[in-house]
Scaffold this motif. Structure first.
Motif, PDB file in Angstrom:
ATOM      1  N   SER A  91       0.814  -1.202   0.000  1.00 38.49           N
ATOM      2  CA  SER A  91       0.000   0.000   0.000  1.00 38.49           C
ATOM      3  C   SER A  91       0.856   1.264   0.000  1.00 38.49           C
ATOM      4  O   SER A  91       0.330   2.366  -0.091  1.00 38.49           O
ATOM      5  N   TYR A  92       2.134   1.106   0.090  1.00 37.39           N
ATOM      6  CA  TYR A  92       3.002   2.253   0.259  1.00 37.39           C
ATOM      7  C   TYR A  92       4.207   2.062  -0.651  1.00 37.39           C
ATOM      8  O   TYR A  92       4.782   0.977  -0.717  1.00 37.39           O
ATOM      9  N   VAL A  93       4.593   3.091  -1.379  1.00 37.39           N
ATOM     10  CA  VAL A  93       5.676   2.947  -2.350  1.00 37.39           C
ATOM     11  C   VAL A  93       6.732   4.024  -2.117  1.00 37.39           C
ATOM     12  O   VAL A  93       6.410   5.158  -1.781  1.00 37.39           O
ATOM     13  N   ALA A  94       7.972   3.611  -2.248  1.00 37.14           N
ATOM     14  CA  ALA A  94       9.075   4.579  -2.220  1.00 37.14           C
ATOM     15  C   ALA A  94       9.772   4.530  -3.572  1.00 37.14           C
ATOM     16  O   ALA A  94      10.221   3.455  -3.979  1.00 37.14           O
ATOM     17  N   ASP A  95       9.792   5.646  -4.268  1.00 33.85           N
ATOM     18  CA  ASP A  95      10.465   5.693  -5.564  1.00 33.85           C
ATOM     19  C   ASP A  95      11.168   7.045  -5.725  1.00 33.85           C
ATOM     20  O   ASP A  95      10.918   7.987  -4.968  1.00 33.85           O
ATOM     21  N   PRO A  96      12.087   7.130  -6.683  1.00 35.04           N
ATOM     22  CA  PRO A  96      12.868   8.378  -6.820  1.00 35.04           C
ATOM     23  C   PRO A  96      11.986   9.596  -7.073  1.00 35.04           C
ATOM     24  O   PRO A  96      12.249  10.670  -6.523  1.00 35.04           O
ATOM     25  N   ALA A  97      10.937   9.434  -7.872  1.00 39.05           N
ATOM     26  CA  ALA A  97      10.101  10.595  -8.171  1.00 39.05           C
ATOM     27  C   ALA A  97       9.413  11.109  -6.910  1.00 39.05           C
ATOM     28  O   ALA A  97       9.377  12.315  -6.644  1.00 39.05           O
ATOM     29  N   GLY A  98       8.880  10.162  -6.103  1.00 38.59           N
ATOM     30  CA  GLY A  98       8.240  10.548  -4.860  1.00 38.59           C
ATOM     31  C   GLY A  98       9.217  11.259  -3.947  1.00 38.59           C
ATOM     32  O   GLY A  98       8.906  12.272  -3.322  1.00 38.59           O
ATOM     33  N   ASN A  99      10.419  10.693  -3.908  1.00 39.55           N
ATOM     34  CA  ASN A  99      11.444  11.278  -3.054  1.00 39.55           C
ATOM     35  C   ASN A  99      11.766  12.710  -3.495  1.00 39.55           C
ATOM     36  O   ASN A  99      11.876  13.619  -2.662  1.00 39.55           O
ATOM     37  N   LEU A 119      -5.498   3.270  -3.347  1.00 39.70           N
ATOM     38  CA  LEU A 119      -6.402   4.406  -3.415  1.00 39.70           C
ATOM     39  C   LEU A 119      -6.744   4.951  -2.042  1.00 39.70           C
ATOM     40  O   LEU A 119      -6.901   6.160  -1.868  1.00 39.70           O
ATOM     41  N   LEU A 120      -6.814   4.060  -1.039  1.00 34.35           N
ATOM     42  CA  LEU A 120      -7.196   4.543   0.284  1.00 34.35           C
ATOM     43  C   LEU A 120      -6.080   5.311   0.956  1.00 34.35           C
ATOM     44  O   LEU A 120      -6.326   6.305   1.643  1.00 34.35           O
ATOM     45  N   VAL A 121      -4.828   4.856   0.776  1.00 30.26           N
ATOM     46  CA  VAL A 121      -3.722   5.610   1.371  1.00 30.26           C
ATOM     47  C   VAL A 121      -3.630   6.991   0.721  1.00 30.26           C
ATOM     48  O   VAL A 121      -3.435   8.001   1.402  1.00 30.26           O
ATOM     49  N   LEU A 122      -3.809   7.006  -0.585  1.00 29.64           N
ATOM     50  CA  LEU A 122      -3.830   8.291  -1.273  1.00 29.64           C
ATOM     51  C   LEU A 122      -4.921   9.192  -0.693  1.00 29.64           C
ATOM     52  O   LEU A 122      -4.705  10.373  -0.424  1.00 29.64           O
ATOM     53  N   TYR A 123      -6.075   8.583  -0.462  1.00 38.02           N
ATOM     54  CA  TYR A 123      -7.200   9.337   0.081  1.00 38.02           C
ATOM     55  C   TYR A 123      -6.875   9.862   1.478  1.00 38.02           C
ATOM     56  O   TYR A 123      -7.165  11.020   1.811  1.00 38.02           O
ATOM     57  N   LEU A 124      -6.231   8.999   2.284  1.00 41.93           N
ATOM     58  CA  LEU A 124      -5.862   9.423   3.633  1.00 41.93           C
ATOM     59  C   LEU A 124      -4.915  10.618   3.604  1.00 41.93           C
ATOM     60  O   LEU A 124      -5.087  11.591   4.341  1.00 41.93           O
ATOM     61  N   GLY A 126       0.649  15.079   5.261  1.00 45.68           N
ATOM     62  CA  GLY A 126      -0.386  14.553   4.362  1.00 45.68           C
ATOM     63  C   GLY A 126       0.132  14.473   2.938  1.00 45.68           C
ATOM     64  O   GLY A 126      -0.062  13.478   2.233  1.00 45.68           O
ATOM     65  N   LEU A 127       0.839  15.505   2.539  1.00 51.28           N
ATOM     66  CA  LEU A 127       1.400  15.532   1.185  1.00 51.28           C
ATOM     67  C   LEU A 127       2.365  14.370   0.990  1.00 51.28           C
ATOM     68  O   LEU A 127       2.348  13.689  -0.040  1.00 51.28           O
ATOM     69  N   MET A 128       3.218  14.132   1.999  1.00 51.50           N
ATOM     70  CA  MET A 128       4.213  13.071   1.877  1.00 51.50           C
ATOM     71  C   MET A 128       3.539  11.713   1.737  1.00 51.50           C
ATOM     72  O   MET A 128       3.953  10.861   0.942  1.00 51.50           O
ATOM     73  N   ILE A 129       2.488  11.503   2.546  1.00 55.78           N
ATOM     74  CA  ILE A 129       1.773  10.223   2.476  1.00 55.78           C
ATOM     75  C   ILE A 129       1.100  10.084   1.117  1.00 55.78           C
ATOM     76  O   ILE A 129       1.154   9.033   0.489  1.00 55.78           O
ATOM     77  N   LEU A 130       0.521  11.191   0.651  1.00 56.17           N
ATOM     78  CA  LEU A 130      -0.130  11.173  -0.654  1.00 56.17           C
ATOM     79  C   LEU A 130       0.863  10.832  -1.757  1.00 56.17           C
ATOM     80  O   LEU A 130       0.608  10.004  -2.626  1.00 56.17           O
ATOM     81  N   VAL A 131       2.025  11.461  -1.678  1.00 53.69           N
ATOM     82  CA  VAL A 131       3.040  11.228  -2.708  1.00 53.69           C
ATOM     83  C   VAL A 131       3.454   9.763  -2.733  1.00 53.69           C
ATOM     84  O   VAL A 131       3.715   9.200  -3.794  1.00 53.69           O
ATOM     85  N   SER A 132       3.494   9.136  -1.546  1.00 57.24           N
ATOM     86  CA  SER A 132       3.976   7.762  -1.488  1.00 57.24           C
ATOM     87  C   SER A 132       2.852   6.731  -1.492  1.00 57.24           C
ATOM     88  O   SER A 132       3.119   5.541  -1.366  1.00 57.24           O
ATOM     89  N   ALA A 157       0.937  18.166  -4.245  1.00 49.24           N
ATOM     90  CA  ALA A 157       0.050  17.054  -3.889  1.00 49.24           C
ATOM     91  C   ALA A 157      -0.899  16.752  -5.037  1.00 49.24           C
ATOM     92  O   ALA A 157      -1.132  15.576  -5.376  1.00 49.24           O
ATOM     93  N   ALA A 158      -1.416  17.812  -5.660  1.00 52.50           N
ATOM     94  CA  ALA A 158      -2.363  17.592  -6.756  1.00 52.50           C
ATOM     95  C   ALA A 158      -1.682  16.871  -7.899  1.00 52.50           C
ATOM     96  O   ALA A 158      -2.246  15.947  -8.493  1.00 52.50           O
ATOM     97  N   PHE A 159      -0.446  17.298  -8.191  1.00 46.61           N
ATOM     98  CA  PHE A 159       0.282  16.609  -9.253  1.00 46.61           C
ATOM     99  C   PHE A 159       0.453  15.134  -8.896  1.00 46.61           C
ATOM    100  O   PHE A 159       0.203  14.242  -9.723  1.00 46.61           O
TER     101      PHE A 159
END
Lengths: 474, 652
Positions: free
Chosen positions: A65-73, A124-129, A114-120, A248-250
């Motif tokens: 449910s959670y991703v770490a990638d270079p773009a997110g970072n 869909l629910l984690v994004l929503y959170l 919130g932005l950091m969680i959204l980015v990662s 965050a929107a992006f």
């Protein structure tokens, strides 16, 4: 097996916010600088953690449910910089206007979390959170000046409309879950590619999701909150609302539309084209008739959102890269523009009317020049970076075969030139209404200068940032 | 080596920036020190580069330093091509520039724009070096425009004088015409060669010669001929060839050091240099060469005649410059590129000398330039007088002086040429020798000999100019005398320009001249016995002596007899009149017409104001939607959602 290290920045940030929150409770008003300093340290610490734990590859944790990638970072690192700039620009103003309270920093950091969680977010629910955590912080921030009726009104509007949008998003998510049986992005995309899928229900679900995304961006016709919030909220809050949440929107659009709903590209492309056209036209035309600078910036945001959407409309790898490039550039420009309002403000005086920029060149040639850079960049005048941002998104829609949309974008940019260049004209050719010299702290002056010059520097060497976007999106 | 080339270019630029931006901080002494240092560095390194190429074992260099942009397949780069031709130009430019820098200390001593002036001339040196050191057409064009810009700034240096502002505008406009042609030439080459790099274009010259362009209907012309003629139109503007010469005499409104540096020695020779640099292209087009030689010959003879009727000391020298530029152009047209560059070099020294000497006279006369108010200055200004004599002798081609070698070799080369137009050119340059001697000695006699015609006040204050003025005069007088003797053999006949300048065997007129060359001494002897040029020059000097010293009343009587001819000359063949009354007036009429109909009616009326009204109407309508009521906003969102679903779900 849960790999906590992948979520290290978020874990650190949560702990840091708790520390700031608790310390702030015990501080007297004159010691508030400690909260400010601690918040800044939290941002620096988060940057260090992100850099230390950042990965070159894509890895998921918490059961996918959670991703770490270079773009997110990279997006997170950029968000730290922006939030730090917001705090720096705001401190002086808050102090002068009796708003120097710990809540500002705590809520600001929560919004960032919130932005950091959204980015990662990878489902869909984690994004929503993440989205909701940020949105709730923003609602509270807008109402932060409790004595201001305008702020309370705009917070109320923002909250109610935001709730509707988030309800629609959640409803869309539930439809998609009903079709695909999963809320994880990768499997969702896989399920939607299967032949004989339920197309019509999927499009209905998509439409609801698009509402959520469009509201976050502020694309027409889900833009109504923007002008009211920008104008009603205290300038530092407008600065915050106008900058970091765009990242965050992006991220939301990128994760949900490209990664999760990629198979429905044809459909969301059509929807985004409509939103894009409406945003470009309405945003620019309404910006022209504004007399309040903050409100004008609100409409200008809407038109810039139209350009960001162009990158997504193309839907290609390059298109997403261009959208990311545009988002970063826009956030830098918006931060600088709001910073200028703060710079011009004094105790009890908001420099938010267009007239307040008249004759700025006589009062401070240097900051008139910095403002000129910002306005030229927003217009898209080479060699400032705003030009390249527009250029790449226009190229990407042309590659997608939508030449007419690119043409419309160019026309919109020309219309936009009117109200940006009007500011320049005011600064250099109109008589100053009040010729008092600028009063602003040194750190504020320095930061805005650097912020403005960065638009020039990035414009002279646009390749670096563009390549960076391409490489992190990989 | 690359870092040396970069230093040569950047030292004057840095000096210009310091003197220009920090001028008020570093003061007058600081400004001239830093710019002289910058140019001195360039000069020393240029000498080193030339020495290495001419006597050492250095190889020509061709490489890009920085790639600025890549558009499609075309690379736009900053690069250097350093061969013997370039190195020679670099030394000429930096040495004259250095002399002018020193001289300026004296000439501009009381001027309030002192630092600005030094900044400009250093900037000019940078631009000129960029021009000659370039290895591609783009950078050449950059340098070309940059020297034009500095020239514009310096002609109008005294911007409070209306005549200076008129002159710099004129120079700017006339050069626009030339530059337009130049740009067309560059574009033609870019179109057919697909590159801006010299080496790549030259490699394809034969092929481009075969390509054709349809100019009028079906008339096909060789692309190379078109490109060469267009490039030469650029050279006509910059090097002031008829009919684009009109700006150069007026450019004398600028301070005299500028007339010496820019409008005599260096910038105006940029066109000559460019054609020599493009010799691999011009060689393939006889039509272009014929065009060049006719234009050059016309300039050489007819502009010289105008020098006879001028009364302003600087304008006489300016018309002489025009005429000498014509000589260089003739040599280009005759494929004697080396002779042209050789004359360019010797001319740079003696013409800079003449200008600076004229400037010295002007200083002594308290900025009086009318030669009718001078006379007998010889005893007041001995150093100026003798250096002026040296410059004059070099200019008319007195045997043994530098101008003699370059001009005689040039005339011989034209004589040997069999290109169309070379017969006309030969007579022009031959008669030009007589005219040159006539106007040069007229100037010398009227200014320095005869009765003293200045007013009493000026006479009391007459004295030799300071050492910063006379020093450069002496420094330039030395090469004006000896440089021809020393360098004629290697430059013209020793293959000095091999690899840099290309001459087709059937055009090799210098080879024919060289067959009879047996050392500079023998060259002088040969000229005295076998050629009329020396005697023509002597005749010119003699006639000048007779008319202006022996019987000074004759010129006035002559003028009365030959009224029509005199009017033609005094009005400079009516070029300015035609420009102002025909070309400028017609252009203005067209412009006014377009402005009325196109701009005011269509663009402003219909498009600009019309669209502005439309924007206003749309905006005020759209504004109503933003009512401020929450339920309106929510309603809009729901409607939009319904529309999205309706449109996409039902359609799919």
């Amino acid at each position: 097996m849960i790999d906590y290290a992948l979520a290290a920045p978020e874990i650190f940030m949560t702990a840091a916010i708790c520390v700031v929150l608790i310390v702030d409770v015990f501080l007297r008003q004159e010691k508030r600088w400690i909260t400010y300093t601690l918040s800044m340290f939290a941002l620096v610490g988060a940057a260090v953690v992100s850099l230390l734990f950042g990965t070159d590859s894509v890895a998921t944790t918490f059961s996918g449910s959670y991703v770490a990638d270079p773009a997110g970072n990279a997006l997170k690192l950029f968000a730290y910089v922006i939030v730090a700039l917001v705090f720096l620009y705001s401190r002086d103003y808050l102090e002068r206007n009796g708003l120097y309270k710990g809540e500002f920093f705590v809520l600001g950091l929560f919004g960032l979390l919130g932005l950091m969680i959204l980015v990662s977010g990878n489902n869909l629910l984690v994004l929503y959170l993440g989205l909701e955590l940020q949105a709730l912080s923003l609602y509270a921030l807008v109402a932060f000046n409790r004595d201001s009726a305008a702020a309370a009104e705009s917070a109320m509007k923002y909250f109610v409309l935001g709730s509707i949008a988030s309800g629609m998003l959640l409803y869309g998510i539930s439809i998609l879950y009903g079709i695909a049986g999963t809320i994880e992005l990768g499997p969702l995309a896989a399920a939607l590619t299967e032949p004989g899928g339920l197309t019509v229900p999927a499009i209905v679900g998509l439409a609801f999701v698009i509402v959520g995304v469009a509201f976050k961006f502020g694309a027409v016709p889900f833009h109504m909150w923007i002008p009211d919030v920008y104008q009603g909220a205290p300038t530092p809050i407008a600065l915050y609302v106008g900058s970091a949440p765009k990242i965050a929107a992006f991220a939301l659009a990128w994760r949900v539309l490209v990664e999760g709903l990629g198979p429905l590209h044809v459909d969301w492309q059509g929807m985004l084209v409509i939103l894009c056209v409406l945003s470009l036209v309405l945003g620019n035309f309404l910006a022209i008739v504004q007399t309040n600078f903050k409100r004008m910036l609100g409409y200008s945001t809407i038109s810039h959102v139209g350009f960001i959407l162009m990158g997504f409309i193309a839907g290609t790898e390059n298109g997403v890269r261009d959208a990311m490039f545009y988002t970063i550039v826009y956030v830098l420009m918006a931060t600088a523009a709001f910073g200028m309002i703060i710079l011009l403000s004094r105790r009890g005086f908001e420099a938010e009317s267009l007239d307040d920029f008249k004759g700025l060149n006589q009062r401070s040639p240097w900051f008139a020049f910095v403002m000129l850079l910002i306005m030229f960049s927003m217009t898209g005048v080479p060699p400032l970076v705003g030009f390249y941002a527009k250029l790449v998104v226009l190229q990407s829609v042309i590659e997608a075969g939508l030449v007419w949309l690119a043409a419309l974008g160019v026309v919109a940019a020309v219309v936009g030139a009117f109200y940006y260049l009007r500011i320049v004209w005011y600064m250099y050719f109109a008589e100053a209404k009040d010729s008092s010299p600028l009063v602003a702290a040194t750190d504020l002056r320095t930061a805005i200068s650097v912020n403005g010059l960065s638009l020039l520097a990035l414009g002279l060497f646009p390749g670096y940032l563009l390549n960076l976007c391409a490489s992190v999106l990989g | 080596m690359e870092s040396i080339y970069l230093t040569i270019v950047l030292a004057p630029l840095a000096a210009a920036a310091i003197a220009g931006l920090l001028g008020s901080k570093i003061g007058r002494a600081g400004a001239h020190s830093v710019t002289i240092l910058g140019v001195a560095i360039s000069f020393a390194l240029s000498l080193y580069v030339l020495w290495g190429l001419a006597f050492g074992d250095a190889e020509p260099y061709n490489g890009n330093v920085y790639e600025w942009a890549k558009i499609g397949n075309v690379t736009i780069a900053v690069g250097f091509l350093i061969d013997n031709l370039t190195a020679l130009m670099m030394v000429v430019v930096t040495s004259v520039s250095l002399a002018v820098h020193v001289y300026t200390i004296g000439y501009m001593h009381d001027d309030p724009g002192y630092q600005r002036f030094f900044s400009y001339i250093s900037l000019f040196t940078f631009s000129m070096l960029m021009l000659v050191m370039s290895n591609n057409l783009m950078q050449l064009f950059f340098g070309w425009e940059a020297v034009g810009l500095v020239s514009y700034l310096l002609i109008g240096f005294w911007f409070k004088r209306p005549s200076a502002v008129f002159a710099n505008l004129k120079a700017f406009l006339v050069n626009r015409v030339g530059d337009f042609g130049f740009l067309l030439g560059i574009a033609t080459l870019l179109y057919f060669a697909g590159s801006l790099d010299y080496a790549e274009i030259f490699a394809q010259a034969e092929r481009i010669q075969g390509e054709t362009i349809n100019l009028w209907g079906a008339t096909a012309v060789s692309a190379l001929t078109v490109a060469c003629i267009c490039l030469f139109v650029g050279a006509m503007g910059k090097s002031a060839q008829v009919p684009l010469h009109v700006w150069l005499p007026d450019s004398m409104e600028g301070p005299t050091p500028i007339s010496a540096l820019i409008h005599a020695a260096t910038m105006v020779t940029a066109g000559i240099f460019m054609v020599a640099r493009m010799s691999p292209l011009f060689e393939l087009s006889e039509a272009a060469l014929a065009f060049v030689i006719v234009i050059g010959a016309t300039t050489a003879f007819f502009m010289g005649l105008l020098g006879l009727v001028q009364q302003d000391i600087k304008r006489v020298v300016a018309y002489s410059t025009l005429s000498q530029l014509g000589y260089m152009t003739v040599a280009l047209g005759a494929s004697a590129y080396a002779a042209s560059i050789f004359h360019l070099m010797t001319h740079a020294f003696f013409k800079a000398l003449l200008f600076l000497a004229a400037g010295s006279v002007i200083i002594a006369m308290h900025h009086e330039q009318d030669i009718r108010k001078m006379g007998g200055l010889r005893k007041y200004l001995p150093i100026t007088y003798w250096t002026f004599v040296i410059g004059t002798l070099a200019l008319i081609g007195f045997p043994g002086f530098s101008g003699f070698f370059s001009k005689d070799a040039l005339i011989e080369a034209v004589h040997a040429s069999s290109l169309p137009g070379s017969g006309y050119a030969y007579w022009c340059v031959l008669l030009g020798v007589f005219v040159t001697a006539l106007y040069s000695f007229r100037l010398l006699f009227v200014v320095f000999h005869g009765e003293e015609r200045m007013d009493h006040h000026t006479k009391e204050h007459l004295h030799e100019t300071p050492a910063v003025v006379t020093g450069p005069l002496i420094a330039l007088a030395v090469p004006s005398v000896i440089v021809g003797w020393l360098t004629i053999e290697p430059i013209l006949f020793g293959g000095f320009f091999e690899g840099a300048i290309f001459v087709r065997p059937e055009h090799d007129v210098l080879g024919e001249v060289g067959a009879e060359f047996h050392g500079p001494g023998a060259f002088v002897a040969h000229a005295l016995t076998h050629s009329v040029t020396v005697y023509l020059a002597a005749a010119g000097a003699l006639v000048a002596w007779f008319l202006y010293l022996k019987r000074p009343e004759i010129p006035g009587q002559l003028l009365e007899r030959a009224g029509a001819l005199y009017r033609l000359l005094a009005n400079k063949y009516y070029f300015d009149w035609i420009n102002e009354n025909v070309i400028a007036r017609a252009t203005r009429a067209v412009g006014t017409g377009l402005w009325r109909v196109g701009d005011q009616l269509l663009i402003d009326g219909l498009i600009v104001n019309g669209s502005a009204r439309a924007v206003g109407a749309i905006a005020s309508a759209a504004r109503r939607v933003q009512s401020g009521y929450l339920y309106h906003y929510a309603f809009a969102m729901v409607i939009a959602l319904a529309a999205l679903i309706g449109w996409f779900a039902l359609r799919g």
